[in-house]
Design a protein around this motif. Sequence first.
Motif, PDB file in Angstrom:
ATOM      1  N   VAL A 119       0.843  -1.196   0.000  1.00 57.21           N
ATOM      2  CA  VAL A 119       0.000   0.000   0.000  1.00 57.21           C
ATOM      3  C   VAL A 119       0.878   1.247   0.000  1.00 57.21           C
ATOM      4  N   PHE A 120       1.935   1.241   0.811  1.00 58.73           N
ATOM      5  CA  PHE A 120       2.846   2.382   0.849  1.00 58.73           C
ATOM      6  C   PHE A 120       3.533   2.581  -0.498  1.00 58.73           C
TER       7      PHE A 120
ATOM      8  N   GLY B  97       1.035   1.265  -9.544  1.00 55.34           N
ATOM      9  CA  GLY B  97       0.750   1.786  -8.213  1.00 55.34           C
ATOM     10  C   GLY B  97      -0.641   1.405  -7.744  1.00 55.34           C
ATOM     11  N   VAL B  98      -1.602   1.526  -8.628  1.00 50.68           N
ATOM     12  CA  VAL B  98      -2.979   1.139  -8.292  1.00 50.68           C
ATOM     13  C   VAL B  98      -3.033  -0.362  -7.999  1.00 50.68           C
ATOM     14  N   ALA B  99      -2.332  -1.150  -8.804  1.00 51.60           N
ATOM     15  CA  ALA B  99      -2.294  -2.602  -8.577  1.00 51.60           C
ATOM     16  C   ALA B  99      -1.678  -2.916  -7.216  1.00 51.60           C
TER      17      ALA B  99
ATOM     18  N   GLY C 285      -4.126  -2.139  -4.460  1.00 47.80           N
ATOM     19  CA  GLY C 285      -5.158  -3.179  -4.432  1.00 47.80           C
ATOM     20  C   GLY C 285      -4.659  -4.481  -3.823  1.00 47.80           C
ATOM     21  N   LEU C 286      -3.484  -4.920  -4.243  1.00 43.77           N
ATOM     22  CA  LEU C 286      -2.931  -6.165  -3.703  1.00 43.77           C
ATOM     23  C   LEU C 286      -2.602  -6.026  -2.217  1.00 43.77           C
ATOM     24  N   GLY C 287      -2.006  -4.908  -1.855  1.00 43.27           N
ATOM     25  CA  GLY C 287      -1.674  -4.690  -0.446  1.00 43.27           C
ATOM     26  C   GLY C 287      -2.915  -4.666   0.423  1.00 43.27           C
TER      27      GLY C 287
END
Length: 128
Positions: free
Chosen positions: A14-15, A48-50, A53-55
Amino acid sequence: MRSFLRVLLGLALVFAGTSHLTFARQDFRAQVPDFVPLDTDTTVLASGVAEIGLGSALLVTPRRHRRLVGTLAAWFFVAVFPGNISQWLNRRDAFGLDSDTKRIGRLFGQPLLIAASLWSTRDGSRRS
């Protein structure tokens, strides 16, 4: 330990994803390989969006779906690995990686992220 690593990895993603969209955007551009058919900035923003989302998914997904999320995160780390290789081959400075030694050293971290994604989202039982 698995839960701790999963949460740590989720927060890190996320960071990192947030930094793609904000303060480290230029540094991430240095990692986009020349062969990627998308605009460099678009690639940075999409990855970055991915990552966000994964985080987020690593943090909140119910136990029964964590294996899938961990597998997706591992594949994401595989998919972005060519960017790390490109940064090393093209000698692009970013993130304090301003020497060949530092850039190649980073390459060894990617398999650890893949392993962490997989290990931290398994329940530890011996079933397949």
